[in-house]
Each structure stands twice: as structure tokens, then as C-alpha cells.
Design a protein around this motif. Structure first.
Motif, short mmCIF file in Angstrom:
data_model
loop_
_atom_site.label_atom_id
_atom_site.label_comp_id
_atom_site.label_asym_id
_atom_site.label_seq_id
_atom_site.Cartn_x
_atom_site.Cartn_y
_atom_site.Cartn_z
N TRP A 68 -10.84 -20.62 -24.96
CA TRP A 68 -10.30 -21.75 -25.70
C TRP A 68 -9.18 -22.40 -24.88
O TRP A 68 -8.52 -21.76 -24.05
CB TRP A 68 -9.79 -21.31 -27.07
N GLY A 69 -9.03 -23.68 -25.11
CA GLY A 69 -8.00 -24.42 -24.40
C GLY A 69 -8.15 -25.90 -24.66
O GLY A 69 -8.68 -26.31 -25.69
N TRP A 70 -7.70 -26.72 -23.69
CA TRP A 70 -7.83 -28.17 -23.85
C TRP A 70 -8.11 -28.80 -22.50
O TRP A 70 -7.86 -28.20 -21.45
CB TRP A 70 -6.59 -28.77 -24.50
N LEU A 71 -8.63 -30.04 -22.55
CA LEU A 71 -9.09 -30.69 -21.33
C LEU A 71 -9.13 -32.19 -21.52
O LEU A 71 -9.59 -32.68 -22.55
CB LEU A 71 -10.50 -30.18 -20.96
N ARG A 103 -21.46 -19.66 -15.28
CA ARG A 103 -20.61 -20.73 -15.79
C ARG A 103 -21.28 -21.41 -16.98
O ARG A 103 -22.50 -21.38 -17.11
CB ARG A 103 -20.31 -21.77 -14.71
N LEU A 104 -20.47 -22.04 -17.83
CA LEU A 104 -20.94 -22.79 -18.98
C LEU A 104 -20.24 -24.13 -19.03
O LEU A 104 -19.04 -24.23 -18.73
CB LEU A 104 -20.64 -22.04 -20.29
N PRO A 105 -20.96 -25.20 -19.43
CA PRO A 105 -20.29 -26.51 -19.57
C PRO A 105 -19.32 -26.49 -20.74
O PRO A 105 -19.53 -25.84 -21.74
CB PRO A 105 -21.45 -27.48 -19.81
N VAL A 106 -18.25 -27.25 -20.59
CA VAL A 106 -17.23 -27.37 -21.63
C VAL A 106 -17.41 -28.69 -22.35
O VAL A 106 -17.55 -29.75 -21.72
CB VAL A 106 -15.81 -27.31 -21.02
N ARG A 107 -17.42 -28.62 -23.68
CA ARG A 107 -17.45 -29.83 -24.50
C ARG A 107 -16.23 -29.82 -25.41
O ARG A 107 -16.01 -28.86 -26.15
CB ARG A 107 -18.72 -29.88 -25.35
N CYS A 108 -15.47 -30.87 -25.34
CA CYS A 108 -14.26 -30.98 -26.17
C CYS A 108 -14.65 -31.59 -27.52
O CYS A 108 -15.05 -32.76 -27.57
CB CYS A 108 -13.21 -31.83 -25.48
N ASP A 109 -14.50 -30.81 -28.59
CA ASP A 109 -14.86 -31.30 -29.91
C ASP A 109 -13.90 -30.81 -30.99
O ASP A 109 -14.22 -30.80 -32.16
CB ASP A 109 -16.29 -30.88 -30.27
N VAL A 110 -12.69 -30.41 -30.56
CA VAL A 110 -11.70 -29.88 -31.49
C VAL A 110 -10.42 -30.71 -31.40
O VAL A 110 -9.90 -30.96 -30.31
CB VAL A 110 -11.38 -28.40 -31.16
N ALA A 163 -10.19 -35.55 -29.98
CA ALA A 163 -10.70 -34.19 -29.77
C ALA A 163 -10.62 -33.86 -28.28
O ALA A 163 -11.51 -34.22 -27.50
CB ALA A 163 -12.14 -34.07 -30.27
N PHE A 164 -9.56 -33.17 -27.89
CA PHE A 164 -9.39 -32.73 -26.51
C PHE A 164 -9.36 -31.21 -26.39
O PHE A 164 -9.20 -30.68 -25.31
CB PHE A 164 -8.10 -33.31 -25.92
N GLY A 165 -9.51 -30.54 -27.51
CA GLY A 165 -9.55 -29.08 -27.48
C GLY A 165 -10.97 -28.58 -27.39
O GLY A 165 -11.93 -29.25 -27.75
N PHE A 166 -11.13 -27.37 -26.89
CA PHE A 166 -12.45 -26.74 -26.87
C PHE A 166 -12.31 -25.28 -27.30
O PHE A 166 -11.25 -24.65 -27.16
CB PHE A 166 -13.11 -26.83 -25.49
N HIS A 167 -13.38 -24.78 -27.87
CA HIS A 167 -13.48 -23.37 -28.29
C HIS A 167 -14.90 -22.96 -28.00
O HIS A 167 -15.82 -23.29 -28.74
CB HIS A 167 -13.14 -23.24 -29.77
#
Length: 744
Positions: A133-136, A153-160, A175-179
Motif C-alpha cells: 500500500w502507498g500512493w503514487l 512484478r504487478l501493475p499499480v492502479r491508484c483507486d483509493v 484517488a492517488f492511493g493504492f492498496h
């Protein structure tokens, strides 16, 4: 406090605003800084960019955040910060920024801006063997990934939505957070020591070292909960707060001397408009375990709202002792009136109300259901099938199965290897049955839930199944279900979606059942119950008796109603059955003139090899209408081709026809033509898919023929019970036609 303006050092109190970030590239622009703005100007504040290329554009500043380093000083207002992300601006190399508000325009320093290339920024707040978890903040189209050393590796999608981040992209809840959950991916079950890193556009933005199973330290929001402390906005210790965090208000309770429980946490990940003026809300509630379940509803309250709760095992495993959580899906009418819509919730001994963020927050409805817990989506589909508020999710604008289209496409088809033994059947009567052998042994938690899917003109229509209690032994489970919403028979073909809960696990499958006539479906059930692994005979007979009674009650109202009107003398339809050999065809050829003198239409029932040459006799002569076939659909032919339903119906087999012609008798109608659709429905529920068999049973039931044929071997108490039940439907026809038979 000092700042830079035009190459010279000045006090910030001499400035009305300052730009400390101006970046542009890869289709994205980041403009950041601060402005001293009167309180009255905050609601109308807009950031204005004017470039030397002639571009002039304004954006609302919806997230002006207080800056503790820029306090008010006498008449000088406090400074407020902004970080605005703009996508799709044309390239620009020089420009100026100002803040426009109702009271005027405030130029920002420096007066000339030359943007630097955009660079991604972000942080990996934490990771363990199950999630990260984090932000981007990164440019659209550039790669962003979580990489685990030695795993992939896995792609990151920011939806939080992250309330602690200053960035604003113009949406109600940026929504710049991801989990990111690792379950079912190449990163699942990664154990330390391993390095987990966050990359965007080739830049490493964060790194966590897995120590054993967990990263060093708890996830920040769990650490804060465990310590009973909060953290400043922007600080790392609350950086995993996700979604919309609701303020909590205690429910009135007597004062307690025990330490206060950690407050509940509401996370609202989705608020989306769906069909029929409804909203879909999705998220989760975390609270201190007290044996209760949370409740949620939209305010102002509407009478019809659909709420389902479901388990979140991955999140639950990460919570500290004493805390629990449940995911939720809520569908209800969009609240009207002048009051702002709210989400009211109660968890444990506390409650809260949360303002909704608009109707375009979070993933689209189909994506939201695809990402939600399958148990929750399955039971929301059942709610929709039952016509509750969740039926708004079936809007055709959302897909062939509405918002459930994507989820249903991902549900696997049931295969024989999925269970030690499994069979599934469906009948045109709109009922289904399933038989399972399970391992380990069946326990009190074993439960099968069924839902039907009807395919109608390119759309998928879910219908609930009315299920009798399952019959179980140590390892066998038998289930039966009916479609209670049918208005006519036969039912169209349907699939099933099933949920099986057994031995602490849940599984979901789509099922393509084998089609059987209703009597054979019932026979399959009682024969499976008689297998060595089945239950005791007394238990089986009691279960079967209750099932058959429920079946009779379900169909009786549809099939047995008021007596039809007496038949008219003409038009008269002659229904001939028993056409099963070439000699019968030759008899018809000789009797054709006599039949045409007595009847207006003819329906020939039997095997195709005999009905087709017989039909040729009458069609070539062209004097009366002639129809034929073997299946029940043949009974619809005469009425569909325009024969008046007020006319009469005579049913004869070939021997009865020969006798009537030998006596030179006229055909006397005993039944109205309107009995044909009822005959097809009765045969669908209690007969075989054979029109000749159906008319023979009808003749016998009304006293005009031999006793009706049986339903297979009646060699057990269960088979005799089923046969008696099926005969009862045919006997129920007699009162409808007794008066007409007596007058004939």
C-alpha cells in the motif's frame, strides 16, 4: 521566513502567493504553491494559467490546505497550499499563474514560469506477503509497478482516495492511493527477507524489506490504532487511510469505566449512479469485535434499499486482535430533496454519517462488483433477481447482465472434477435438482444456494429459486428448487449460478444442467436418495413428501382454475393419437372423406415417420387444415394458425376412430379448444414431452379413455409417492370438464 522572487530574497509576508512547483510533460502538468486568500474568497478560488502561446485556462481550487508555516499576520490572511494536476494541456514553455476569486485576482510569484519536466512521485508505505500500500502520482500511459525481489512484478492502479495527500485533479475525491492484494498473483506468499519496491516511469519511488512474513512495523493505520494515537496529515503514520473516512459519533450508552474501544472506520470506495435513479455504494467497515453486524442506509431514508455484507479475509487477517471488518454493497434510490445525501452506519456501539462524494466516485459499477467479495456479489444478484432495489444494477445500459456482466463472465463453469460426485438437472416446469457427494463429511455449515439465469433476446435475466430444505446424509446432499415467478409454462431453458458453503469454505460456479422431463427429474432425486450413501428411508420419505406438497402448491394455482366455457359445435378439431404403424396411415387414406365431413381441422400426434405421410394425404386434398407432430409444441399449432378457441375438441385414438366411422357417428366435442394450452402446461409439470401421451392422459382423466399410463417402474415407496403426486395433477382436470362430459 524568506522566499525567492525575481532573483531576490523577500519575506513571505510581502508576497500574496508563490509557485514552488511547475512541471509539464507526458500529457500531465503539476502546478503547486500557496496563496494568501481572504476567507470570503476561498469558495470561488480558481487557479489561472496564462502562457505566452495564447493559452488561458482556469481550474477550481477545491483543496486549498492550511499551511502552518504561513500563519495569518495581523490583517494579512494565512497562506493556503495547493498541488493541482492537470491532464491533456498542450505543450507550453513559459507562462504565469494567478488565483482568481470573487474579490479579484492575485498574481503569484515568480511572474514568469518555465516548467520543468514532469517527474513521478509517490511512496511505498508498507508491504507484507499479502499486500502492498502507498500512493503514487505519475503520468498517464507510463508504467507503474510493484516489484518483489525474486517473485515478479504487478501493475499499480491508484483507486483509493487519500485524505492526507494534497494533490487535486479536479475530481470530488482524488484517488492517488493504492492498496494492492497479492492473492492469486505471482507475488502471492512471498516471504522475507525480500525487497519490495515501487517504480514509476523507470524511477524507484519506495522500498520495503520483508522481514519474515511481515514488513518491519505494522501498516501505519494499524499502528496508530494499536497505539490509540493519530498522526498529522501528510505523515507516514496515517498514510494507509483509504477511501472516505467518516467521522464517528458515539451511540448513547451508559458511562463505562473500561478503556474506550478504538473507533469504527468506514471506508467508502465506490459511489456510482446506476439505473432507475439509484446509487451503488461499496466499501468496508472496521470496528471492535462485539458479536454484532454493521448496518448501513442512505439518508434521507428510502423504503427500498438493498444491503449485503461479506467477508474480507485478507483484510481481517491484517487487523489487530479484537478488531473485525466486513465489506458492504449497498444499492438504494438517490435521495431527493434539498438535504445533501448521507450514508448512515452503525457498527458496534458507535454510529456515524458520511456525506456522499457525488455519483462518479471510484471504479465503474461493473468494475466495483468484479473487485468485490464474491459472496457479496452473489447475494446482491439474488437481491436483484427478487426485484429489490438492487434490480437497478440490471439496467441494460450496464451490459447484458447489467453491472453483473463482468462478474458472471469470471464465474467458472461447474466441472465433474470439482466435487467427488455432482449431477444437475432442470425441467421445462421451471425446476431444478442437484446431487452432490462431498468430502469431508457434511456439517452444520454446509449450504447450497441456487439462482437461475434466463437468456432472453441477448440479455441475462436472473430469477430466484424457491428451494426446499436439502436432504443430507454423511456425505450426500440433494437439493430441489422451483422458479416461483413463472406465469406460463413451459419455462425457457435456464442456467444456474450456485454457491456452495462447506467445511469452512465457499465456492461459486455456473451450472449448465441436463434437461429432463419433470417426472424423470423427480425420479432421479429419489433414486439418488436410495443409493448406499443416502440417508435413512424414513428421512427420505419425509423430505420427499414435503417437497411434493410444496411443488403441488406452487403449480396448482397456475394450472387448476375456473372451468372453461362449454365448447361450440364448430369449428371442430379432431385430435388423433396412436398413429404408430403403416396400417393406421392406410386407414386414414380411406377415411379421409368421412373425417373431412365431420371436422374442420385435424391434429395428428405420433412418430414423424407416420404423421408426415398421413399429413400429406390431407394437405394434398386441401379440404381441411391439418397439423401434426410428436412434441408438446404440436398442441399449440391449431390455435396459432387461427383456429377459433371457442370451438370444440374431440380426442380419439385410431381404434376409437375406426369404431366411430363404422357406426357413422358424428363427432361430439367434449372439450373446448382452449383446453389445449392447459394440456401443454399440465404435461410440462406432470407428464412427458409427448403430445400423444398428454392427450391420452387427458382422455383418461375426463372419463373418455382407458386408465392413464404409469410413470415408470413403481417399485419403491418413494416411486409410488411420486407417481401418486403426478396423477393428482391429471385428476385435478376432471372437475373442469365433468359438466361438459355429462352434456355430451
Amino acid at each position: 521566513m524568506l522566499g525567492r522572487a525575481g532573483g531576490r530574497t523577500v519575506s513571505v509576508y510581502a508576497l500574496d502567493g508563490y509557485v514552488d512547483t511547475a512541471e509539464h510533460g507526458d500529457g500531465i502538468t503539476l502546478l503547486g504553491g500557496w496563496v494568501r486568500l481572504p476567507e470570503a474568497g476561498i469558495p470561488s478560488a480558481r487557479l489561472r494559467l496564462t502562457t505566452t502561446g495564447g493559452l488561458r485556462q482556469d481550474w477550481p481550487l477545491a483543496r486549498l490546505l492550511a499551511r502552518r508555516d504561513l500563519p495569518a499576520e495581523g490583517p494579512i490572511p494565512a497562506g493556503r497550499g495547493f498541488q493541482l494536476l492537470v491532464r491533456g494541456l498542450p505543450d507550453w514553455s513559459e507562462g504565469a499563474l494567478s488565483v482568481v476569486h470573487a474579490g479579484g485576482e492575485i498574481p503569484l510569484h515568480p511572474p514568469v514560469l518555465n516548467p520543468a519536466p514532469f517527474r513521478p512521485r509517490g511512496h511505498l508505505d508498507g508491504a507484507d506477503g499479502k499486500e502492498a500500500w502507498g500512493w503514487l502520482v505519475h503520468a498517464p500511459g507510463t508504467e507503474a509497478v510493484i516489484e518483489m525481489e525474486g517473485m515478479g512484478r504487478l501493475p499499480v492502479r491508484c483507486d483509493v482516495h487519500r485524505a492526507d495527500l494534497p494533490f487535486d485533479d479536479g475530481s470530488p475525491l482524488p484517488a492517488f492511493g493504492f492498496h494492492l492484494h497479492f492473492a492469486g498473483t505471482a507475488l502471492a506468499n512471498g516471504r522475507g527477507p525480500r525487497r519490495v519496491t515501487l517504480h514509476a516511469a523507470g524511477v524507484k519511488l519506495g522500498e520495503v524489506m520483508l522481514e519474515g512474513q511481515l514488513a518491519a512495523g505494522l501498516p501505519p493505520f494499524l499502528a496508530a490504532a494499536a497505539l490509540g494515537t493519530g498522526a498529522e496529515a501528510g505523515g507516514r503514520s496515517n498514510s494507509r487511510i483509504t477511501g472516505l473516512l467518516a467521522e464517528t459519533a458515539p451511540v448513547g450508552e451508559p458511562a463505562s469505566t473500561s478503556p474506550p474501544a478504538a473507533p469504527p472506520l468506514l471506508v467508502l470506495n465506490v459511489c456510482r449512479a446506476v439505473g432507475l435513479g439509484h446509487l451503488l455504494l461499496a466499501g468496508r467497515v472496521e470496528w471492535t469485535e462485539d458479536g454484532s453486524e454493521p448496518t448501513l442506509r442512505l439518508l434521507p431514508a428510502a423504503p427500498a434499499q438493498s444491503l449485503v455484507l461479506f467477508d474480507e479475509p485478507d483484510l481481517l487477517a491484517a487487523l489487530p486482535p479484537g478488531r473485525t471488518c466486513r465489506g458492504f454493497l449497498l444499492v438504494g434510490p438517490r435521495p431527493g430533496g434539498t438535504e445533501p445525501p448521507l450514508l448512515e452506519w452503525v457498527a458496534g456501539r458507535q454510529s456515524g454519517r458520511q456525506a456522499l462524494p457525488g455519483d462518479a466516485h471510484g471504479p465503474t459499477p461493473d468494475a466495483a462488483l468484479h473487485q468485490a467479495g464474491w459472496g457479496g456479489v452473489f447475494h446482491l444478484l439474488r437481491e436483484a433477481a427478487g426485484g429489490g432495489a438492487a434490480a437497478a444494477l440490471l439496467s441494460p445500459q450496464l451490459g447484458p447482465a447489467g453491472a453483473f456482466t463482468r462478474w458472471l463472465a469470471g464465474v467458472p463453469w461447474l466441472e465433474p472434477a470439482d466435487f467427488p460426485r455432482v449431477e444437475a438437472w432442470a425441467a421445462p416446469s421451471g425446476e431444478c435438482a442437484m446431487a452432490f457427494t462431498l468430502d469431508p463429511a457434511i456439517g452444520p455449515d454446509t449450504r447450497l444456494t441456487l439462482l437461475a439465469l434466463l437468456l432472453e433476446e441477448g440479455r441475462v435475466r436472473p430469477l430466484p429459486m424457491a428451494q426446499s430444505p436439502a436432504l443430507t446424509s454423511e456425505t450426500m446432499l440433494l437439493a430441489h428448487g422451483l422458479l416461483p415467478q413463472l406465469t406460463e409454462l413451459p419455462a425457457p431453458p435456464f442456467e444456474l449460478v450456485m454457491e456452495m458453503r462447506h467445511a469452512g469454505e465457499a465456492q461459486w460456479f455456473r451450472v449448465n444442467p441436463r434437461t429432463l422431463p419433470a417426472p424423470l427429474l423427480l425420479a432421479a432425486l429419489h433414486r439418488h436418495a436410495a443409493l448406499p450413501a443416502g440417508p435413512e428411508l424414513g428421512e427420505t420419505l419425509a423430505w420427499l413428501r414435503d417437497l411434493l406438497q410444496a411443488r403441488e402448491e406452487s403449480f396448482a394455482a397456475m394450472l387448476i382454475g375456473a372451468p372453461p366455457p362449454p365448447p361450440a359445435a364448430r369449428p371442430l378439431l379432431l385430435v388423433l393419437h396412436g398413429l404408430d404403424d403403416a396400417e393406421a396411415v392406410r386407414l386414414l387414406a380411406m377415411a379421409a372423406p368421412a373425417i373431412e365431413a365431420r371436422a374442420d381441422a385435424l391434429l395428428l400426434l405420433g412418430a414423424r415417420e407416420f404423421t408426415e405421410p398421413a399429413l400429406e394425404i390431407f394437405l394434398s386434398r386441401g379440404r381441411i387444415a391439418a397439423h401434426g407432430g410428436a412434441g408438446l409444441a404440436a398442441l399449440r399449432g391449431p390455435l396459432r394458425r387461427g383456429l377459433d378457441a371457442a370451438g370444440g375438441l374431440v380426442i380419439l385414438d385410431m381404434l376409437e376412430l375406426a369404431a366411430a366411422l363404422e357406426r357413422d357417428d358424428a363427432f361430439q366435442p367434449r372439450l373446448p379448444l382452449s383446453a389445449l394450452p392447459l394440456l401443454e402446461q399440465i404435461a410440462t409439470v406432470a407428464g412427458l414431452p409427448d403430445a400423444a401421451d398428454a392427450v391420452a392422459r387427458l382422455s383418461a382423466a375426463t372419463g373418455a379413455g382407458l386408465p392413464p399410463p404409469g410413470f415408470g417402474a413403481q417399485d419403491s415407496a418413494a416411486s409410488r409417492m411420486v407417481a401418486g403426486h403426478l396423477h393428482g395433477f391429471w385428476r385435478g382436470l376432471a372437475p373442469l370438464f365433468q359438466a361438459e362430459a355429462a352434456d355430451a
